[in-house]
Design a protein around this motif. Sequence first.
Motif, PDB file in Angstrom:
ATOM      1  N   LEU A 130       1.223  -1.243   0.302  1.00 24.37           N
ATOM      2  CA  LEU A 130       0.169   0.041  -0.058  1.00 24.37           C
ATOM      3  C   LEU A 130       1.376   1.358  -0.046  1.00 24.37           C
ATOM      4  O   LEU A 130       0.575   2.241  -0.468  1.00 24.37           O
ATOM      5  N   GLN A 131       2.148   1.426   1.007  1.00 26.72           N
ATOM      6  CA  GLN A 131       2.651   2.572   0.856  1.00 26.72           C
ATOM      7  C   GLN A 131       3.501   2.578  -0.475  1.00 26.72           C
ATOM      8  O   GLN A 131       3.676   3.868  -1.087  1.00 26.72           O
ATOM      9  N   ARG A 132       3.608   1.394  -1.526  1.00 26.38           N
ATOM     10  CA  ARG A 132       4.617   1.575  -2.102  1.00 26.38           C
ATOM     11  C   ARG A 132       3.562   1.683  -3.473  1.00 26.38           C
ATOM     12  O   ARG A 132       4.132   3.120  -3.876  1.00 26.38           O
ATOM     13  N   ARG A 133       2.240   1.444  -3.435  1.00 23.65           N
ATOM     14  CA  ARG A 133       1.619   2.172  -4.464  1.00 23.65           C
ATOM     15  C   ARG A 133       1.174   3.751  -4.047  1.00 23.65           C
ATOM     16  O   ARG A 133       1.293   4.327  -5.440  1.00 23.65           O
ATOM     17  N   LEU A 134       1.634   4.198  -2.974  1.00 25.35           N
ATOM     18  CA  LEU A 134       0.571   5.898  -2.714  1.00 25.35           C
ATOM     19  C   LEU A 134       1.957   6.495  -2.817  1.00 25.35           C
ATOM     20  O   LEU A 134       1.855   7.718  -3.344  1.00 25.35           O
ATOM     21  N   CYS A 135       3.223   5.946  -3.000  1.00 20.44           N
ATOM     22  CA  CYS A 135       4.281   6.755  -3.458  1.00 20.44           C
ATOM     23  C   CYS A 135       4.792   6.496  -5.076  1.00 20.44           C
ATOM     24  O   CYS A 135       4.816   8.178  -4.924  1.00 20.44           O
ATOM     25  N   GLY A 136       4.390   5.994  -5.712  1.00 16.69           N
ATOM     26  CA  GLY A 136       4.823   5.581  -6.663  1.00 16.69           C
ATOM     27  C   GLY A 136       3.422   6.127  -8.029  1.00 16.69           C
ATOM     28  O   GLY A 136       3.756   6.254  -8.856  1.00 16.69           O
ATOM     29  N   ARG A 137       2.323   6.985  -7.501  1.00 14.98           N
ATOM     30  CA  ARG A 137       1.421   7.838  -7.916  1.00 14.98           C
ATOM     31  C   ARG A 137       2.393   8.483  -8.593  1.00 14.98           C
ATOM     32  O   ARG A 137       2.062   9.182  -9.078  1.00 14.98           O
ATOM     33  N   GLY A 138       3.425   9.464  -7.580  1.00  8.40           N
ATOM     34  CA  GLY A 138       3.790  10.227  -7.698  1.00  8.40           C
ATOM     35  C   GLY A 138       3.439  12.068  -7.667  1.00  8.40           C
ATOM     36  O   GLY A 138       3.387  13.273  -8.071  1.00  8.40           O
ATOM     37  N   THR A 139       1.746  12.083  -7.312  1.00  4.22           N
ATOM     38  CA  THR A 139       0.849  13.191  -7.236  1.00  4.22           C
ATOM     39  C   THR A 139       0.684  13.465  -5.576  1.00  4.22           C
ATOM     40  O   THR A 139      -0.086  14.931  -6.121  1.00  4.22           O
ATOM     41  N   GLU A 140       1.313  13.108  -5.413  1.00  2.00           N
ATOM     42  CA  GLU A 140       0.735  13.963  -3.716  1.00  2.00           C
ATOM     43  C   GLU A 140       1.516  13.890  -3.098  1.00  2.00           C
ATOM     44  O   GLU A 140       3.363  13.051  -3.280  1.00  2.00           O
ATOM     45  N   THR A 141       1.387  15.106  -1.410  1.00  2.00           N
ATOM     46  CA  THR A 141       2.590  14.958  -0.911  1.00  2.00           C
ATOM     47  C   THR A 141       2.971  13.929  -0.046  1.00  2.00           C
ATOM     48  O   THR A 141       2.013  13.642   0.204  1.00  2.00           O
ATOM     49  N   ALA A 147      -1.735  11.304   5.561  1.00  2.00           N
ATOM     50  CA  ALA A 147      -3.125  11.380   6.111  1.00  2.00           C
ATOM     51  C   ALA A 147      -3.558  10.043   5.494  1.00  2.00           C
ATOM     52  O   ALA A 147      -4.454  10.005   6.214  1.00  2.00           O
ATOM     53  N   ARG A 148      -3.071   9.937   4.134  1.00  2.00           N
ATOM     54  CA  ARG A 148      -4.051   8.724   4.081  1.00  2.00           C
ATOM     55  C   ARG A 148      -3.497   7.690   5.111  1.00  2.00           C
ATOM     56  O   ARG A 148      -4.791   6.883   4.935  1.00  2.00           O
ATOM     57  N   LEU A 149      -2.468   7.465   5.275  1.00  2.00           N
ATOM     58  CA  LEU A 149      -2.171   6.074   6.150  1.00  2.00           C
ATOM     59  C   LEU A 149      -2.697   6.560   7.056  1.00  2.00           C
ATOM     60  O   LEU A 149      -3.415   5.275   7.735  1.00  2.00           O
ATOM     61  N   SER A 150      -3.170   7.330   7.868  1.00  2.00           N
ATOM     62  CA  SER A 150      -3.707   7.382   8.793  1.00  2.00           C
ATOM     63  C   SER A 150      -5.342   7.390   9.196  1.00  2.00           C
ATOM     64  O   SER A 150      -5.650   6.690   9.457  1.00  2.00           O
TER      65      SER A 150
END
Length: 210
Positions: A130-141, A147-150
């Motif tokens: 899940l962390q890898r996918r969120l970071c891989g988007r490259g569209t969010e700070t 905040a999304r993980l929280s």
Amino acid sequence: MKRKGILVVVSGFSGAGKGTLMKQLVRTYDQYALSVSMTTRAPRPGETDGREYFFVSRDDFEEKIREHGLIEYAQYCGNYYGTPKAYVEKQLLDGRDVILEIEIQGALKVKNQFPSALLLFVMPPSIKELQRRLCGRGTETEEVIRARLSRAQAEAEGIEAYDYLVINDHLDTCVAQMHTLIQGAHCTPGRNGVFIEQIRNQLKELAKGE
């Protein structure tokens, strides 16, 4: 007998891949209609108004709330998200299964209004993925990702309210599994009340003639 569509609510952690799953499901099978939600968040690169979301101002969204034009709405990470009512009701009457991709707050509100709705929760194979996918988007700070993980931690407490879990590891396998679950739901007694009552009435009439 014409089959009425099922309202299918799909939720999951941000980054679990639920949007990709929905698009592939609709492309693969022709009996589904993907509901387009309304939101006050800004479009991401490549998103088009009316395709991924209806992008509106906060004032316009709140006007829609006052008009009772939404099945549900919720706030997530500072933005409104909601489901337009008219589109969903028409598709269900036409016999199409309507897929709603919404957050857990909205999903539970839909279940209250539509008790026969089918609730599916999409999970990643692991939190590391899940962390890898969120970071891989490259569209969010980094702040948004935190905040999304929280938020995912809070959402994990409500998973038991759903009918099925779907683990999104391999896209095609996951899409096929979702299709099987949805089509199987058409056969449950609780979603065939009208037909069951017709059969009962016919049996009563038959018994009278004996």
